[in-house]
Design an enzyme around this catalytic site. Structure first.
Site, PDB file in Angstrom:
ATOM      1  CG  ASP A  47      19.534  -2.024  31.723  1.00 36.21           C
ATOM      2  OD1 ASP A  47      20.164  -1.402  32.439  1.00 36.21           O
ATOM      3  OD2 ASP A  47      19.170  -1.489  30.574  1.00 36.21           O
TER       4      ASP A  47
ATOM      5  CD  GLU B  70      20.381   2.047  31.904  1.00 34.54           C
ATOM      6  OE1 GLU B  70      19.275   2.172  31.261  1.00 34.54           O
ATOM      7  OE2 GLU B  70      20.884   1.031  32.211  1.00 34.54           O
TER       8      GLU B  70
ATOM      9  CG  HIS C 226      18.648 -14.286  27.686  1.00 30.24           C
ATOM     10  ND1 HIS C 226      18.449 -15.420  27.989  1.00 30.24           N
ATOM     11  CD2 HIS C 226      17.473 -13.480  27.864  1.00 30.24           C
ATOM     12  CE1 HIS C 226      17.238 -15.496  28.671  1.00 30.24           C
ATOM     13  NE2 HIS C 226      16.745 -14.213  28.732  1.00 30.24           N
TER      14      HIS C 226
HETATM   15  P1  FAD Z   1      24.771 -16.636  26.066  1.00 28.94           P
HETATM   16  O1  FAD Z   1      23.720 -15.832  24.913  1.00 28.94           O
HETATM   17  O2  FAD Z   1      24.292 -18.183  26.256  1.00 28.94           O
HETATM   18  O3  FAD Z   1      26.154 -16.675  25.501  1.00 28.94           O
HETATM   19  C1  FAD Z   1      26.817 -15.560  24.978  1.00 28.94           C
HETATM   20  C2  FAD Z   1      28.040 -15.689  24.189  1.00 28.94           C
HETATM   21  O4  FAD Z   1      29.094 -16.087  25.458  1.00 28.94           O
HETATM   22  C3  FAD Z   1      28.427 -17.091  23.440  1.00 28.94           C
HETATM   23  O5  FAD Z   1      29.319 -17.014  22.621  1.00 28.94           O
HETATM   24  C4  FAD Z   1      28.844 -18.182  24.485  1.00 28.94           C
HETATM   25  O6  FAD Z   1      29.438 -19.178  23.780  1.00 28.94           O
HETATM   26  C5  FAD Z   1      29.537 -17.148  25.358  1.00 28.94           C
HETATM   27  N1  FAD Z   1      29.458 -17.845  26.776  1.00 28.94           N
HETATM   28  C6  FAD Z   1      28.485 -18.056  27.483  1.00 28.94           C
HETATM   29  N2  FAD Z   1      28.899 -18.461  28.594  1.00 28.94           N
HETATM   30  C7  FAD Z   1      30.272 -18.484  28.808  1.00 28.94           C
HETATM   31  C8  FAD Z   1      31.243 -18.901  29.770  1.00 28.94           C
HETATM   32  N3  FAD Z   1      30.909 -19.320  30.774  1.00 28.94           N
HETATM   33  N4  FAD Z   1      32.585 -18.743  29.401  1.00 28.94           N
HETATM   34  C9  FAD Z   1      32.850 -18.213  28.187  1.00 28.94           C
HETATM   35  N5  FAD Z   1      31.980 -17.915  27.303  1.00 28.94           N
HETATM   36  C10 FAD Z   1      30.622 -18.016  27.300  1.00 28.94           C
HETATM   37  N6  FAD Z   1      23.835  -6.689  28.009  1.00 28.94           N
HETATM   38  C11 FAD Z   1      24.234  -5.581  28.692  1.00 28.94           C
HETATM   39  O7  FAD Z   1      25.483  -5.410  28.667  1.00 28.94           O
HETATM   40  N7  FAD Z   1      23.570  -4.937  29.429  1.00 28.94           N
HETATM   41  C12 FAD Z   1      22.040  -4.972  29.603  1.00 28.94           C
HETATM   42  O8  FAD Z   1      21.471  -4.403  30.229  1.00 28.94           O
HETATM   43  C13 FAD Z   1      21.597  -6.159  28.759  1.00 28.94           C
HETATM   44  N8  FAD Z   1      20.295  -6.380  28.986  1.00 28.94           N
HETATM   45  C14 FAD Z   1      19.827  -7.514  28.301  1.00 28.94           C
HETATM   46  C15 FAD Z   1      18.534  -7.691  28.371  1.00 28.94           C
HETATM   47  C16 FAD Z   1      17.665  -8.896  27.732  1.00 28.94           C
HETATM   48  C17 FAD Z   1      16.300  -9.077  27.624  1.00 28.94           C
HETATM   49  C18 FAD Z   1      18.621  -9.632  26.791  1.00 28.94           C
HETATM   50  C19 FAD Z   1      18.009 -10.678  26.042  1.00 28.94           C
HETATM   51  C20 FAD Z   1      20.019  -9.395  26.750  1.00 28.94           C
HETATM   52  C21 FAD Z   1      20.553  -8.340  27.298  1.00 28.94           C
HETATM   53  N9  FAD Z   1      22.010  -7.972  27.597  1.00 28.94           N
HETATM   54  C22 FAD Z   1      22.430  -6.905  27.911  1.00 28.94           C
HETATM   55  C23 FAD Z   1      23.022  -8.850  26.454  1.00 28.94           C
HETATM   56  C24 FAD Z   1      23.684  -9.798  27.316  1.00 28.94           C
HETATM   57  O9  FAD Z   1      24.664  -9.341  28.153  1.00 28.94           O
HETATM   58  C25 FAD Z   1      24.356 -10.913  26.262  1.00 28.94           C
HETATM   59  O10 FAD Z   1      23.403 -11.137  25.382  1.00 28.94           O
HETATM   60  C26 FAD Z   1      24.725 -12.133  27.031  1.00 28.94           C
HETATM   61  O11 FAD Z   1      25.724 -12.914  26.146  1.00 28.94           O
HETATM   62  C27 FAD Z   1      23.643 -13.091  27.303  1.00 28.94           C
HETATM   63  O12 FAD Z   1      24.169 -13.771  28.527  1.00 28.94           O
HETATM   64  P2  FAD Z   1      23.685 -15.339  28.349  1.00 28.94           P
HETATM   65  O13 FAD Z   1      24.314 -15.849  29.720  1.00 28.94           O
HETATM   66  O14 FAD Z   1      22.654 -15.663  27.924  1.00 28.94           O
HETATM   67  O15 FAD Z   1      24.913 -15.874  27.195  1.00 28.94           O
END
Ligand code: FAD
Length: 508
Positions: free
Chosen positions: A147, A260, A89
């Site tokens: 969120d 918020e 994400h």
């Molecule tokens: P990924 O996109 O898969 O990875 C993100 C980064 O973290 C990459 O660099 C990856 O290599 C690294 N990573 C992933 N897993 C691990 C692990 N286990 N150990 C070490 N590194 C790792 N953020 C907020 O704070 N509050 C919100 O309310 C919020 N709402 C969101 C809503 C939507 C619809 C979206 C798309 C994003 C939102 N985000 C929010 C942002 C979100 O927290 C970050 O984009 C987060 O990184 C996404 O998590 P993911 O599991 O998809 O990580």
């Protein structure tokens, strides 16, 4: 045992070092080599939909030891990198690895949530939604959320993890007491405030640079049964911020459990205007209640109060009425609804379903997230919200205050200097070009906003940062840059991990 290796076969795959890399990894791990086109596609994409980068392979580890073996194997090759992919994400390719190995952290998640009385041990690949549902079986819940809950624990802990509870409990990174991390040398370490503290704090907000989080110990609290969800409308930014700051600086028993806010357009647009404010289909926003001279944008303070089924309805009403009496929103422009705690925390899921149905979920999302200090937020409002973005961004424009003292400055996340700062999130949703605006145009608009903040000398930082050059990263980290670099040298000296962040280059 790693389930399988997806090898990407290109027409010009004669490049011998790619073949060598694949056979190094396959031999080291005794992998079965299979091709899974669907998985291959997902590893080269993310929610942002702006970048697409093909990895060499997409692996599904089934244990922490698999992750460690894989990193050690990558370390023995001269050029391989490894990216953990949570739920993909990210916006700007942060979980991608150009001709490197992408690890599907979701494959570590199955059956991996153990709930105790004060904390839960969860896999780094678990979704927060899974953590919520499991903890609620025991009447418990984490204290700090995002969120939207289809994000992995490791993914949000690598950034911060914020929502309307963060003013009280800090971000998710302030609500973890222990991690299991596989560092860039392939060593598996347990870390906490007292054991390997530099790896512990470094990994929190560490953009995946120091290790892969395979397990996290998350603090829990008793879960409430119900939530009163409230939205209040403001015409003046000063009134909105005054009330928001008042609420986030009260003591626990003298405020709401969630605070918020968002900016919306003063028009009838169903995606960006007044219709986005009511909380229930039976409620309507009556513009006649607005004072005669209102601007092109309005503000909504969004609040929630927790309660239990055993609480008498009148107790809840009285508590809410007492709190609202202290606030200066537009009279009668208030909306309230009661829902279960789980429904409240999963509220964005409905928006996701709608966006999926109309194709906007799969269109590109050039989102911009910033932390802007209280000292500069009124000027930011004047220039950005009231002028540049007065027609909205097709989706929510969040703005709410956070407190620096609730963040641990030993973690890697960088913040503005002031105690009160605002999360500003421009969550752009528009149909893909040519039905909607071109992505490049929106990215340019984001750049203009960031450049404006730099030019005015604002006290601000990007949240979920995205920079391309060392100069920019140095500026982002400021006086924390040398600590960040030292942690990299200690825990991932060959710069194998999270190459998609574009902070360090792979070393031999
Ligand atoms: P990924 O996109 O898969 O990875 C993100 C980064 O973290 C990459 O660099 C990856 O290599 C690294 N990573 C992933 N897993 C691990 C692990 N286990 N150990 C070490 N590194 C790792 N953020 C907020 O704070 N509050 C919100 O309310 C919020 N709402 C969101 C809503 C939507 C619809 C979206 C798309 C994003 C939102 N985000 C929010 C942002 C979100 O927290 C970050 O984009 C987060 O990184 C996404 O998590 P993911 O599991 O998809 O990580």
């Amino acid at each position: 045992m790693i389930a399988y290796l997806e090898r990407f076969v290109h027409e010009n795959d004669a490049e011998s070092n790619q073949d060598d890399d694949v056979s190094t990894i396959s031999n080291a791990l005794e992998l079965k080599s299979t091709i899974d086109a669907a998985a291959a596609v997902s590893a080269s994409k993310d929610f942002g939909g702006i970048y697409s980068v093909e990895p060499l392979a997409f692996l599904k580890p089934s244990s922490t030891e698999d992750v460690a073996r894989l990193i050690r194997a990558a370390s023995s090759s001269p050029n391989l990198t490894v990216a953990a992919r949570g739920n993909g994400h990210s916006i700007n390719g942060q979980a991608m690895a150009d001709r490197g190995i992408v690890l599907d952290m979701r494959s570590l998640a199955t059956g991996s949530i153990h709930v105790g009385s004060a904390y839960a041990d969860v896999s780094g690949g678990a979704l927060w939604e899974e953590v919520l549902k499991r903890c609620l079986e025991f009447g418990l819940a984490p204290r700090s959320w995002t969120d939207y809950l289809s994000l992995t624990v490791g993914g949000t802990l690598s950034n911060g993890g914020v929502s309307g509870q963060a003013f009280r409990y800090g971000p998710q990174t302030s609500n973890v007491t222990e991690l299991e991390v596989v560092n860039g040398k392939g060593e598996t370490l347990i870390c906490s405030e007292s054991e390997n503290p530099d790896l512990f704090f470094g990994s929190l907000g560490g953009l995946g640079q120091f290790g892969i989080i395979t397990r996290a110990r998350i603090l829990l609290q008793p879960a409430p049964d119900m939530v009163r969800w409230i939205r209040l409308v403001y015409t003046e930014f000063e009134d909105f911020t005054r009330d928001a700051e008042f609420l986030v600086t009260r003591s626990e028993n003298d405020s709401f459990d969630y605070v918020e806010g968002f900016v919306f357009s003063n028009n009838d647009n169903p995606l960006t205007g007044r219709p986005t404010v009511p909380l229930h289909p039976t409620q309507e926003f009556d513009p006649n209640l607005l004072p005669r001279c209102t601007g092109s944008v309005l503000y909504c303070l969004e609040l929630a109060l927790h309660y239990n089924n055993t609480d008498h309805p009148s107790t809840v009403d009285t508590a809410v009425t007492r709190q609202l009496a202290r606030l200066g929103f537009v009279e009668r422009l208030e909306f309230q609804v009661d829902l279960s705690y789980m429904e409240f925390l999963l509220r964005v899921k409905r928006a996701e379903e709608d966006a999926k149905a109309n194709g906007m979920w799969d269109a590109p999302h050039p989102w911009l997230n910033l932390f802007v200090s209280k000292s500069d937020v009124a000027e930011f409002d004047r220039v950005v919200f009231k002028n540049l973005l007065k027609e909205g961004v097709g989706g929510p424009m969040l703005i709410y205050p956070l407190l620096r003292s609730k963040w641990d400055n030993r973690t890697s996340t960088v913040l503005p200097d002031g105690e009160i700062f605002y999360l500003v999130a421009l969550l752009r949703f528009s149909p893909a070009y040519p039905k909607g605006p071109s992505v490049d145009k929106l990215i340019d608009q984001n750049k203009d906003i960031v450049n404006y903040c730099f030019a005015k000398g604002f006290d601000f930082k990007l949240y979920l940062p995205h920079y391309r050059t060392e100069k920019e990263w140095k500026r982002h980290f400021g006086n924390q840059w040398s600590r960040f670099v030292q942690r990299k040298l200690n825990f991932d000296p060959k710069a194998i991990l999270a190459p998609g962040q574009k902070i360090f280059s792979r070393r031999i």
